[in-house]
Design an enzyme around this catalytic site. Structure first.
Site, mmCIF file in Angstrom:
data_model
loop_
_atom_site.group_PDB
_atom_site.id
_atom_site.type_symbol
_atom_site.label_atom_id
_atom_site.label_comp_id
_atom_site.label_asym_id
_atom_site.label_seq_id
_atom_site.Cartn_x
_atom_site.Cartn_y
_atom_site.Cartn_z
ATOM 1 N N LYS A 266 0.827 -1.215 0.000
ATOM 2 C CA LYS A 266 0.000 0.000 0.000
ATOM 3 C C LYS A 266 0.860 1.264 0.000
ATOM 4 C CE LYS A 266 -2.440 -0.929 3.751
ATOM 5 N NZ LYS A 266 -1.900 -2.249 4.170
ATOM 6 N N ARG B 57 -10.159 0.538 8.494
ATOM 7 C CA ARG B 57 -9.612 -0.752 8.924
ATOM 8 C C ARG B 57 -10.708 -1.686 9.435
ATOM 9 N NH1 ARG B 57 -4.079 0.252 8.648
ATOM 10 N NH2 ARG B 57 -2.882 -1.308 9.720
ATOM 11 N N ARG C 223 11.150 -6.371 5.273
ATOM 12 C CA ARG C 223 11.050 -4.957 5.651
ATOM 13 C C ARG C 223 11.551 -4.742 7.081
ATOM 14 N NH1 ARG C 223 5.217 -2.132 5.296
ATOM 15 N NH2 ARG C 223 4.877 -3.105 7.311
#
Ligand code: AMP
Length: 189
Positions: free
Chosen positions: A14, A87, A126
């Site tokens: 995203k 969310r 990440r």
């Protein structure tokens, strides 16, 4: 004015795709995760309250993010890309109301589809460089659980409104960006 939601599991890309969309359509990028991390970094009262919740990978309360989004919509003059919001279905319903209050409506929701094994692989990758305290194996599992139980129903909410656009989130960043851009251009004509 464009009002786009970018949607997907943690690790779906995203943030990366948001950068591309913002550049192409000159949108205001509103990431609730970034806004919340800023509160923590600045050690504000709110930041102190939410740190342990975010570190565990759970969602913070709706009121906190809704207030942030309400302000962002009120201050925006160029169109918004919502990243990390809504969310859950309650947040999605409030977003519709907030947009309506400002005479706007949602253009579309872009859903990045990525298989679970790849999400975990990307997040662990990440974790090595992000410095994010919620990028670790235990928290990653909780974030995926939160996504499946609370966030995934949001996809259905937008599908029912005819606003959902699914995009394959596997492949090169540029190819995925091109697919998203074509879809946004198509629905905003
Ligand atoms: P993100 O950067 O979008 O992955 O968000 C990181 C963390 O911030 C999440 O795990 C939640 O704890 C919190 N968060 C971000 N956006 C929201 C939201 N819309 N509602 C509740 N919690 C959120």
């Amino acid at each position: 004015m464009l009002n786009v939601v970018i949607f997907g599991a943690p690790g779906a890309g995203k943030g990366t795709q948001s950068d591309k969309l913002v550049e192409r359509f000159k949108l205001n990028h509103i990431s609730t995760g970034d806004l919340l991390r800023k509160e923590i970094a600045e050690q504000t009262e709110l930041g102190k309250r939410i740190k342990s919740i975010m570190d565990s990978g759970s969602l913070v309360s709706d009121d906190i993010v809704i207030e942030m989004i309400d302000k962002a919509i009120a201050n925006d003059t160029q169109g918004i890309l919502f990243d990390g919001f809504p969310r859950n279905v309650a947040q999605a319903e409030v977003l519709d109301k907030m947009l309506e209050k400002h005479g706007r409506k949602l253009t579309c929701m872009i859903q990045l589809d990525v298989p679970q094994e790849e999400l975990i692989r990307r997040m662990l990758e990440r974790a090595k460089i992000s410095g994010r305290s919620d990028d670790n194996e235990v928290t990653i599992k909780n974030r995926l659980k939160e996504y499946e139980s609370k966030t995934l129903p949001v996809a259905n909410y937008y599908a029912q409104q005819g606003k959902q656009i699914k995009i394959n989130g596997l492949g090169s960043v540029d190819a995925i960006a091109q697919n998203i851009i074509s879809e946004v251009e198509r629905v905003s004509k």
